[in-house]
Scaffold this active site. Structure first.
Site, PDB file in Angstrom:
ATOM      1  N   GLU A 103       0.809  -1.230   0.000  1.00 17.81           N
ATOM      2  CA  GLU A 103       0.000   0.000   0.000  1.00 17.81           C
ATOM      3  C   GLU A 103       0.840   1.277   0.000  1.00 17.81           C
ATOM      4  O   GLU A 103       0.462   2.260  -0.649  1.00 17.81           O
ATOM      5  CB  GLU A 103      -0.948   0.020   1.213  1.00 17.81           C
ATOM      6  CG  GLU A 103      -0.298  -0.387   2.516  1.00 17.81           C
ATOM      7  CD  GLU A 103      -0.774   0.412   3.733  1.00 17.81           C
ATOM      8  OE1 GLU A 103      -0.376   0.060   4.841  1.00 17.81           O
ATOM      9  OE2 GLU A 103      -1.517   1.393   3.563  1.00 17.81           O
ATOM     10  N   ILE A 126       3.648  -9.584   2.545  1.00 17.46           N
ATOM     11  CA  ILE A 126       3.345 -10.829   3.262  1.00 17.46           C
ATOM     12  C   ILE A 126       2.047 -10.684   4.040  1.00 17.46           C
ATOM     13  O   ILE A 126       1.418 -11.663   4.392  1.00 17.46           O
ATOM     14  CB  ILE A 126       4.485 -11.276   4.208  1.00 17.46           C
ATOM     15  CG1 ILE A 126       4.709 -10.274   5.341  1.00 17.46           C
ATOM     16  CG2 ILE A 126       5.763 -11.545   3.465  1.00 17.46           C
ATOM     17  CD1 ILE A 126       5.441 -10.874   6.523  1.00 17.46           C
ATOM     18  N   ASP A 127       1.638  -9.428   4.328  1.00 21.44           N
ATOM     19  CA  ASP A 127       0.422  -9.207   5.130  1.00 21.44           C
ATOM     20  C   ASP A 127      -0.865  -9.519   4.357  1.00 21.44           C
ATOM     21  O   ASP A 127      -1.921  -9.695   4.963  1.00 21.44           O
ATOM     22  CB  ASP A 127       0.350  -7.752   5.616  1.00 21.44           C
ATOM     23  CG  ASP A 127       1.387  -7.440   6.686  1.00 21.44           C
ATOM     24  OD1 ASP A 127       2.135  -8.346   7.067  1.00 21.44           O
ATOM     25  OD2 ASP A 127       1.431  -6.280   7.131  1.00 21.44           O
ATOM     26  N   ARG A 162       2.005 -26.673  28.560  1.00 20.99           N
ATOM     27  CA  ARG A 162       2.056 -25.209  28.620  1.00 20.99           C
ATOM     28  C   ARG A 162       1.121 -24.570  27.598  1.00 20.99           C
ATOM     29  O   ARG A 162       0.725 -25.206  26.615  1.00 20.99           O
ATOM     30  CB  ARG A 162       3.465 -24.739  28.236  1.00 20.99           C
ATOM     31  CG  ARG A 162       4.485 -24.906  29.299  1.00 20.99           C
ATOM     32  CD  ARG A 162       5.861 -24.600  28.715  1.00 20.99           C
ATOM     33  NE  ARG A 162       6.877 -24.645  29.757  1.00 20.99           N
ATOM     34  CZ  ARG A 162       8.171 -24.817  29.523  1.00 20.99           C
ATOM     35  NH1 ARG A 162       8.614 -24.976  28.288  1.00 20.99           N
ATOM     36  NH2 ARG A 162       9.029 -24.821  30.526  1.00 20.99           N
ATOM     37  N   MET A 169       3.410 -11.638  12.197  1.00 14.08           N
ATOM     38  CA  MET A 169       3.296 -10.298  11.615  1.00 14.08           C
ATOM     39  C   MET A 169       1.860 -10.020  11.186  1.00 14.08           C
ATOM     40  O   MET A 169       1.044 -10.939  11.083  1.00 14.08           O
ATOM     41  CB  MET A 169       4.272 -10.126  10.469  1.00 14.08           C
ATOM     42  CG  MET A 169       5.678  -9.832  10.959  1.00 14.08           C
ATOM     43  SD  MET A 169       6.783  -9.413   9.609  1.00 14.08           S
ATOM     44  CE  MET A 169       8.205  -8.809  10.512  1.00 14.08           C
ATOM     45  N   GLY A 170       1.599  -8.786  10.876  1.00 15.13           N
ATOM     46  CA  GLY A 170       0.257  -8.368  10.461  1.00 15.13           C
ATOM     47  C   GLY A 170      -0.076  -7.084  11.176  1.00 15.13           C
ATOM     48  O   GLY A 170      -0.500  -7.097  12.318  1.00 15.13           O
ATOM     49  N   ARG A 171       0.226  -5.998  10.474  1.00  8.73           N
ATOM     50  CA  ARG A 171       0.115  -4.677  11.093  1.00  8.73           C
ATOM     51  C   ARG A 171      -1.354  -4.239  11.256  1.00  8.73           C
ATOM     52  O   ARG A 171      -1.805  -3.942  12.335  1.00  8.73           O
ATOM     53  CB  ARG A 171       0.832  -3.693  10.176  1.00  8.73           C
ATOM     54  CG  ARG A 171       1.339  -2.463  10.844  1.00  8.73           C
ATOM     55  CD  ARG A 171       1.624  -1.414   9.817  1.00  8.73           C
ATOM     56  NE  ARG A 171       2.820  -1.644   9.028  1.00  8.73           N
ATOM     57  CZ  ARG A 171       4.040  -1.234   9.363  1.00  8.73           C
ATOM     58  NH1 ARG A 171       4.221  -0.595  10.479  1.00  8.73           N
ATOM     59  NH2 ARG A 171       5.066  -1.450   8.558  1.00  8.73           N
ATOM     60  N   ARG A 265       4.410 -19.560  27.694  1.00  6.19           N
ATOM     61  CA  ARG A 265       5.625 -19.095  27.008  1.00  6.19           C
ATOM     62  C   ARG A 265       5.222 -18.312  25.759  1.00  6.19           C
ATOM     63  O   ARG A 265       4.108 -18.442  25.272  1.00  6.19           O
ATOM     64  CB  ARG A 265       6.495 -20.279  26.584  1.00  6.19           C
ATOM     65  CG  ARG A 265       7.092 -21.071  27.730  1.00  6.19           C
ATOM     66  CD  ARG A 265       8.230 -20.276  28.382  1.00  6.19           C
ATOM     67  NE  ARG A 265       8.961 -21.110  29.341  1.00  6.19           N
ATOM     68  CZ  ARG A 265       8.650 -21.225  30.628  1.00  6.19           C
ATOM     69  NH1 ARG A 265       7.601 -20.587  31.120  1.00  6.19           N
ATOM     70  NH2 ARG A 265       9.383 -21.985  31.424  1.00  6.19           N
ATOM     71  N   GLN A 273       9.434 -14.852   9.085  1.00  4.79           N
ATOM     72  CA  GLN A 273       8.289 -15.034   8.177  1.00  4.79           C
ATOM     73  C   GLN A 273       8.526 -14.415   6.816  1.00  4.79           C
ATOM     74  O   GLN A 273       7.834 -14.707   5.846  1.00  4.79           O
ATOM     75  CB  GLN A 273       7.034 -14.377   8.778  1.00  4.79           C
ATOM     76  CG  GLN A 273       6.566 -15.029  10.038  1.00  4.79           C
ATOM     77  CD  GLN A 273       5.707 -14.066  10.879  1.00  4.79           C
ATOM     78  OE1 GLN A 273       4.497 -14.083  10.776  1.00  4.79           O
ATOM     79  NE2 GLN A 273       6.335 -13.243  11.696  1.00  4.79           N
TER      80      GLN A 273
END
Ligand code: F6P
Length: 341
Positions: A103, A126-127, A162, A169-171, A265, A273
């Protein structure tokens, strides 16, 4: 005979070299010349270029990253830079330019096109949040890497009883979290599109425990937020006005441990990525986008971007592609909800 420039901007992405290779091959096959502009818009501001020949693209198809280099430079940020871009465009004797980016890069491409430069685009990130295309290249590689990591984290989570929080990622959009989470069988998936309800998250984990599952995987996108807002690594903005995200995984893990008492964790996948060799899907998609971009230039269809719609590569106006982001909708998110708890 015409001369085309090509640049890659924004975060790097597996498949960039497939696009470059396809544009160069098609341009040279048709008797045209092509020049590489280094480091995104920075190279056009600074007149920094490299020769592109059949030799320079030999063997680059499986290589991650970009042979041209990249940057997050925005020529609209500093006074005088747009003029430098226009002057260098002329100096380089370019008839047209292929801008490969998301973008931000394509937003600049669209503005420059409106100011008279002959530019076409190829959609990368990648997003997978760029509009007007079903997929951007790089996304498939990213979700395959994230899925493999989730598989690996499952076995250690199970052995140690656990909870493991996996930050991906991914804004602005949670496509990576959603698709890798579904593919990896995550128990909770959290996206930027829907605020985190910590009580709901803990209830899911407790329900699993109650039915004998004393391990769980929580996948969270870096841009996911509580009602109070984003978790930042740094307040400083980049030249496109973005903050540096990161830290939601740690915050979430702490809260889960406090509220449930389950040992927790965190694993932050980060740039893993984005690195390394593209999947076959991304190599093919990048190749098809590259050929389309070269065709758009041949047909003088400037101001357009190559796009995937269904199984067809089509052209869409850059203006439409950068008008808004492609976000995850509730229906798609509900697929993940079916497998929670
Ligand atoms: O290119 C998109 C992206 O990978 C986002 O998912 C992430 O927030 C950002 O880039 C990270 O940027 P940088 O590489 O500048 O740290």
């Amino acid at each position: 005979m015409s001369k085309t420039g090509i640049l890659t901007g924004g975060g790097d992405c597996p498949g960039l070299n497939a696009v470059i290779r396809a544009v160069v091959r098609k341009s040279l096959n048709e008797g045209n010349t092509i020049i590489g502009i280094k480091n995104g818009w920075k190279g056009l501001i600074e007149n920094d270029t490299m020769e592109l020949t059949l030799d320079s693209i030999s063997g680059i198809l499986p290589k991650g990253g970009t042979i041209l280099g990249t940057s997050r430079t925005n020529p609209y940020k500093n006074d005088g830079d747009v003029e430098k871009v226009k002057t260098n465009f002329k100096k380089m004797k370019l008839d047209a330019l292929v801008a490969i980016g998301g973008e931000d890069t394509l937003g600049v491409a669209n503005k420059l096109y409106k100011e008279g430069l002959n530019i076409v685009g190829a959609p990368k990130t990648i997003d997978n949040d760029l509009n007007c295309t079903d997929y951007t290249f790089g996304f498939d590689t990213a979700i395959n890497i994230a899925t493999e990591c989730i598989d690996r984290l499952h076995t250690t989570a199970e052995s140690h009883h656990r909870i493991i929080v996996v930050e991906v990622m991914g804004r602005h959009a949670g496509w990576i979290a959603l698709e890798s989470g579904i593919a990896g069988g995550a128990d909770v998936i959290l996206l930027p599109e829907f605020p985190i309800d910590i009580t709901d998250v803990c209830d899911i984990l407790k329900r699993r425990k109650a039915r004998g599952k004393n391990f769980s995987i929580v996948v969270v996108a870096e841009g996911a937020k509580f009602k109070e807002g984003l978790i930042l690594q740094e307040e400083k903005l980049d030249s496109f006005g973005h903050v540096r995200l990161g830290g939601i995984g740690n915050r979430l893990a702490k809260m889960i441990e406090e509220k449930t008492g389950f040992e927790t964790r965190v694993s932050v996948l980060g740039h893993i990525q984005r690195g390394g060799s593209p999947t076959a899907f991304d190599r093919i998609l990048g190749t098809r986008f590259g050929l389309k971009a070269a065709e758009l230039i041949k047909n003088k269809k400037f101001g357009y971007m190559a796009s995937l719609q269904g199984n067809k590569i089509v052209e869409v106006p850059l203006e439409n592609a950068v008008a808004s982001l492609k976000l995850v909708d509730k229906d798609f998110y509900n697929i993940a909800r079916e497998f929670s708890g």
